[in-house]
Scaffold this motif. Structure first.
Motif, PDB file in Angstrom:
ATOM      1  N   ALA A  20       0.833  -1.210   0.000  1.00  0.00           N
ATOM      2  CA  ALA A  20       0.000   0.000   0.000  1.00  0.00           C
ATOM      3  C   ALA A  20       0.864   1.255   0.000  1.00  0.00           C
ATOM      4  O   ALA A  20       0.551   2.248  -0.667  1.00  0.00           O
ATOM      5  CB  ALA A  20      -0.925  -0.017   1.211  1.00  0.00           C
ATOM      6  N   ALA A  21       1.962   1.234   0.747  1.00  0.00           N
ATOM      7  CA  ALA A  21       2.852   2.402   0.801  1.00  0.00           C
ATOM      8  C   ALA A  21       3.551   2.642  -0.535  1.00  0.00           C
ATOM      9  O   ALA A  21       3.924   3.780  -0.841  1.00  0.00           O
ATOM     10  CB  ALA A  21       3.887   2.205   1.905  1.00  0.00           C
ATOM     11  N   ALA A  28       2.642   8.353  -0.004  1.00  0.00           N
ATOM     12  CA  ALA A  28       3.705   7.661   0.720  1.00  0.00           C
ATOM     13  C   ALA A  28       4.842   7.274  -0.214  1.00  0.00           C
ATOM     14  O   ALA A  28       6.021   7.448   0.106  1.00  0.00           O
ATOM     15  CB  ALA A  28       3.142   6.416   1.402  1.00  0.00           C
ATOM     16  N   ARG A  29       4.478   6.766  -1.394  1.00  0.00           N
ATOM     17  CA  ARG A  29       5.525   6.372  -2.349  1.00  0.00           C
ATOM     18  C   ARG A  29       6.320   7.581  -2.812  1.00  0.00           C
ATOM     19  O   ARG A  29       7.556   7.502  -2.929  1.00  0.00           O
ATOM     20  CB  ARG A  29       4.881   5.669  -3.540  1.00  0.00           C
ATOM     21  CG  ARG A  29       5.834   5.392  -4.691  1.00  0.00           C
ATOM     22  CD  ARG A  29       5.194   4.477  -5.703  1.00  0.00           C
ATOM     23  NE  ARG A  29       5.799   4.578  -7.012  1.00  0.00           N
ATOM     24  CZ  ARG A  29       5.464   3.834  -8.042  1.00  0.00           C
ATOM     25  NH1 ARG A  29       4.518   2.918  -7.913  1.00  0.00           N
ATOM     26  NH2 ARG A  29       6.052   3.977  -9.214  1.00  0.00           N
ATOM     27  N   GLU A  41       9.733   2.000  -7.722  1.00  0.00           N
ATOM     28  CA  GLU A  41       8.641   1.392  -8.491  1.00  0.00           C
ATOM     29  C   GLU A  41       8.418  -0.041  -8.046  1.00  0.00           C
ATOM     30  O   GLU A  41       9.327  -0.878  -8.112  1.00  0.00           O
ATOM     31  CB  GLU A  41       8.953   1.401  -9.985  1.00  0.00           C
ATOM     32  CG  GLU A  41       7.831   0.779 -10.820  1.00  0.00           C
ATOM     33  CD  GLU A  41       8.194   0.605 -12.284  1.00  0.00           C
ATOM     34  OE1 GLU A  41       7.330   0.138 -13.042  1.00  0.00           O
ATOM     35  OE2 GLU A  41       9.344   0.913 -12.651  1.00  0.00           O
ATOM     36  N   LEU A  42       7.216  -0.334  -7.579  1.00  0.00           N
ATOM     37  CA  LEU A  42       6.848  -1.702  -7.228  1.00  0.00           C
ATOM     38  C   LEU A  42       6.471  -2.432  -8.511  1.00  0.00           C
ATOM     39  O   LEU A  42       5.461  -2.127  -9.148  1.00  0.00           O
ATOM     40  CB  LEU A  42       5.672  -1.700  -6.256  1.00  0.00           C
ATOM     41  CG  LEU A  42       5.191  -3.062  -5.749  1.00  0.00           C
ATOM     42  CD1 LEU A  42       6.289  -3.793  -4.977  1.00  0.00           C
ATOM     43  CD2 LEU A  42       3.952  -2.902  -4.860  1.00  0.00           C
ATOM     44  N   VAL A  43       7.307  -3.401  -8.914  1.00  0.00           N
ATOM     45  CA  VAL A  43       7.098  -4.057 -10.206  1.00  0.00           C
ATOM     46  C   VAL A  43       6.308  -5.354 -10.095  1.00  0.00           C
ATOM     47  O   VAL A  43       5.886  -5.918 -11.115  1.00  0.00           O
ATOM     48  CB  VAL A  43       8.445  -4.341 -10.908  1.00  0.00           C
ATOM     49  CG1 VAL A  43       9.137  -3.035 -11.239  1.00  0.00           C
ATOM     50  CG2 VAL A  43       9.348  -5.237 -10.057  1.00  0.00           C
ATOM     51  N   GLY A  44       6.080  -5.851  -8.875  1.00  0.00           N
ATOM     52  CA  GLY A  44       5.297  -7.067  -8.732  1.00  0.00           C
ATOM     53  C   GLY A  44       5.237  -7.527  -7.294  1.00  0.00           C
ATOM     54  O   GLY A  44       6.077  -7.162  -6.465  1.00  0.00           O
TER      55      GLY A  44
END
Length: 442
Positions: A20-21, A28-29, A41-44
């Motif tokens: 979520a962050a 937050a990100r 970057e959240l890739v997965g």
């Protein structure tokens, strides 16, 4: 800013908070990226079941192919727990040049040496603040802040479940079983609380703390472990009478041994067990499911770390802190301090441990019993500090005509105390050795 790709393994109570962050477009990100100096970057997100909806997590990020996800990442955050496939995934990650953030205490306590060596060889980071005491910053102080000091001892209440159970027994007079049931109702304990109440969770954390504090790689097999199943309401009541409280402590310390020839050698002791702790000690006031760690160092003196030791949001805080650090290092082209095992001190057996003890006996209530009990202690070289006797009617489980005798010793070895207890059981006047607790604090 550049871009750093992050793979998240696991999306449970902690992982979902991390996801979520790092959600695209979240404040937050953006804030975490600004602090890190690169776009995160959240890739997965690797999960077992992609069909189950997860609040706040983009379904497009979910995958069951953790191995493929790891190959696409610059930083891998591992929150699946257990030994495998976590170990293989993290070794593959560092071999591919990725940094690693993990909260996996069991993995570090079993394979920490291998993982640290692999990260060192690959020139990548391995951070694990969330592995011990949740949100409490204890790993970084031991690893970095106290690098110029000599840590002598670390005492930790590092399992919230057992601390809650013992606190319920102390403050509410609850039995062990009812306190565990209450912990389960409130979500502090699992349906199967074995890992907590039998000390396995705390032992893994003790191995990690000892490795950092004494620059000596330890595994969970090096930690003497006793749980709290044997702690009775009478033990807790007796502690209260003595101005003490019963706590499950992880204790890691330097110790010096002397052989028959008078030669001295330094070693490390690591143990987890219930203790009788003076209410004057800073750790004694740790209530409920909170954690606390007490560090004794030559230069810094006594240091206390206290806070929430579990839970999704507190633990995610520690994970995200490590993530920001590892991203900064990738931006700078650097890595964090290594976890060194250069001291490689021997791990001393529990028989060599020197501490004080409380021995609670059920004895015949007649003249001469105390003298015979004292003789057994003296015969095994264990000096008595105090004795308290509770008469018939308050006997800690004894039959009519019996009494409860509570003996607190001066410092002795575990081996001497064990021999003393064996000798006590042979006395006709001793109905039973109701309990033996080690004593910490004043």
């Amino acid at each position: 800013m550049g871009r750093v790709r992050v793979a998240l393994l696991g999306c449970g109570s902690v992982g979902s908070q991390v996801a979520a962050a790092l959600a695209e477009g979240s404040a937050a990100r953006a804030e975490l990226s600004a602090r890190a100096g690169a776009e995160i970057e959240l890739v997965g997100v690797a999960v077992r079941d992609t069909g189950r909806p997860r609040e706040g997590v983009d379904p497009a990020l979910l995958t069951t192919d953790a191995a493929a996800l790891v190959r696409r990442a610059d930083v891998v955050v591992e929150l699946v727990g257990g030994l495998e496939p976590a170990r293989t995934l993290l070794l593959d990650a560092v071999a591919a040049g990725a940094s690693v953030v993990t909260g996996n205490k069991a993995l570090l306590a079993a394979h920490g040496r291998e993982l640290h060596a692999a990260a060192d060889a690959a020139g990548t980071d391995l951070y694990f603040e969330a592995a011990v005491a949740g949100a409490i910053p204890i790993i970084r102080p031991l690893r970095e802040s106290l690098a110029g000091d000599r840590v002598q001892r670390v005492l930790g209440i590092v399992n919230g479940t057992t601390n809650f159970v013992l606190d319920e027994m102390d403050t509410r007079g609850a039995s062990f079983d009812s306190a565990v049931a209450r912990a389960q109702e409130l979500g502090f304990a699992e349906a199967n609380p074995t890992a907590d109440v039998d000390g396995w969770d705390a032992a893994a954390k003790a191995a990690i703390l000892a490795t950092l504090a004494f620059h000596t790689p330890l595994t969970i097999d090096d930690v003497h472990r006793e749980g709290i199943r044997g702690v009775s309401a009478d033990d807790v009541a007796s502690a209260r009478e003595a101005g003490a409280v019963v706590k499950l402590l992880a204790v890691v310390e330097r110790s010096t041994t002397v052989d028959d020839a008078g030669n001295t050698a330094e070693g490390v002791q690591a143990r987890v067990h219930p203790v009788l702790l003076s209410r004057d000690h800073p750790l004694a006031s740790t209530r409920g499911a909170f954690n606390a760690v007490f560090v004794e160092a030559e230069g810094a003196g006594e240091l206390m770390f206290y806070g929430q030791g579990a839970g999704g949001r507190p633990t995610a805080s520690a994970v995200l802190g490590d993530l920001v650090t590892t991203v900064r290092h990738r931006v700078d082209g650097s890595v964090g301090p290594r976890v060194l095992g250069h001291a490689d001190l021997p791990v001393l057996p529990i028989d060599a441990v020197r501490t004080r003890y409380q021995v609670r006996l059920v004895v015949a209530d007649r003249p001469g019993v105390l003298a015979s009990v004292a003789q057994v202690f003296a015969g095994h070289g264990v000096s008595i500090e105090t004795v308290r006797q509770r008469p018939d009617g308050d006997t800690g489980g004894g039959a009519p005509g019996s009494a409860s005798l509570v003996v607190v010793t001066h410092t002795a070895t575990d081996a001497a105390l064990a021999a003393c207890v064996a000798g006590l059981t042979e006395l006709d006047a001793v109905a039973s050795v109701a309990s033996v607790l080690r004593v910490e604090g004043n």
